[in-house]
Motif scaffolding. Structure first.
Motif, PDB file in Angstrom:
ATOM      1  N   TRP A  35       0.854  -1.207  -0.007  1.00  0.00           N
ATOM      2  CA  TRP A  35       0.047   0.083  -0.108  1.00  0.00           C
ATOM      3  C   TRP A  35       0.867   1.040   0.066  1.00  0.00           C
ATOM      4  CZ3 TRP A  35      -5.204  -0.038   2.670  1.00  0.00           C
ATOM      5  CH2 TRP A  35      -5.840   1.290   2.508  1.00  0.00           C
ATOM      6  N   VAL A  36       1.953   1.358   1.033  1.00  0.00           N
ATOM      7  CA  VAL A  36       3.047   2.464   0.800  1.00  0.00           C
ATOM      8  C   VAL A  36       3.730   2.706  -0.471  1.00  0.00           C
ATOM      9  CG1 VAL A  36       4.911   3.320   2.335  1.00  0.00           C
ATOM     10  CG2 VAL A  36       3.229   2.466   3.540  1.00  0.00           C
ATOM     11  N   SER A  82       1.174   3.799  -3.101  1.00  0.00           N
ATOM     12  CA  SER A  82       0.771   5.270  -2.758  1.00  0.00           C
ATOM     13  C   SER A  82       1.963   6.445  -2.761  1.00  0.00           C
ATOM     14  CB  SER A  82       0.083   5.390  -1.374  1.00  0.00           C
ATOM     15  OG  SER A  82      -1.020   4.522  -1.162  1.00  0.00           O
ATOM     16  N   GLU A  83       2.842   5.846  -2.292  1.00  0.00           N
ATOM     17  CA  GLU A  83       4.099   7.018  -2.131  1.00  0.00           C
ATOM     18  C   GLU A  83       5.167   6.849  -3.188  1.00  0.00           C
ATOM     19  OE1 GLU A  83       3.886   9.342  -0.372  1.00  0.00           O
ATOM     20  OE2 GLU A  83       1.771   8.535   0.771  1.00  0.00           O
ATOM     21  N   GLY A  91       8.279   5.752  -1.347  1.00  0.00           N
ATOM     22  CA  GLY A  91       8.106   5.334  -0.145  1.00  0.00           C
ATOM     23  C   GLY A  91       8.094   3.990   0.186  1.00  0.00           C
ATOM     24  N   GLY A 135       8.179   1.455   3.628  1.00  0.00           N
ATOM     25  CA  GLY A 135       7.475   0.296   3.597  1.00  0.00           C
ATOM     26  C   GLY A 135       8.451  -0.883   4.025  1.00  0.00           C
TER      27      GLY A 135
END
Length: 202
Positions: A170-171, A174-175, A178, A182
């Motif tokens: 997810w991180v 999304s990022e 990022g 994670g």
């Protein structure tokens, strides 16, 4: 003497062992149910399967992988919670199971430990922590008990791994960069898993 069977009690060492299993199974049932509930809520926040297709196939693949691990975590946690309930159910019925064995099998350890306290001592090797399953098997907890306990523990760890992997993905989705953040969650997952293992194994 057979009339005493109405007052049948488990030996203290068996009571201690089974009380520990009941406590751990209840705790795991609550934890896994909460994990499943949180994941069911979070999965509603994910983009739809078709979102981003044709524009960013890599991001779309990440979201699909995230969704897959969330579903896996939900299934593992619900399955483990079900096994926890089965473990508690079998554990709380151990006095009745032991009494039945004592009635039907006079030479069994469950019978000798109750009717002949002087000569029915539990062998010392069964008092070791590694022999706990063998000890409980003399009071009727056999193959189905072992399957349920191992399934409960296995589902807990697999569900935990799936949950943390879904967070990492997810991180990442999304990022972008990022993903490093994670990846830093992995040690936390390992620490949580090892801590849970120490709690479960005493």
């Amino acid at each position: 003497m057979r009339g005493d069977i109405q007052n049948y009690n488990l030996p203290p060492v068996v009571q201690t062992a089974i009380a520990s299993w009941i406590k751990n199974a209840n705790a795991l049932a609550i934890i896994m149910t909460l994990f499943a509930a949180v994941q069911i809520s979070l999965i509603q926040l994910l983009p739809s399967n078709n979102e981003g297709e044709g524009e960013n196939s890599a991001a779309s693949a990440l979201w699909k992988s995230t969704r897959w691990f969330m579903y896996a975590g939900i299934l593992f946690h619900l399955g483990g919670a079900s096994s926890s309930v089965a473990v508690v159910h079998m554990a709380v019925h151990l006095p009745q199971t032991g009494r039945e064995i004592a009635l039907n099998q006079p030479d069994s350890l469950a019978s000798r430990a109750f009717f002949d306290p002087g000569g029915g001592h539990i062998p010392l090797e069964l008092l070791r922590e590694s022999m706990e399953e063998s000890l409980l098997s003399h009071w009727g907890l056999g193959r189905s008990w072992r399957f349920s306990t191992w399934h409960m523990i296995l589902c807990f760890f697999l569900g935990l791994i799936s949950a943390f992997l879904s967070i990492i993905l997810w991180v990442w989705a999304s990022e972008g960069g990022g993903a490093i953040l994670g990846a830093s969650i992995i040690p936390v997952a390992l620490i949580a898993g090892s801590t849970a293992h120490r709690v479960l194994t005493g």
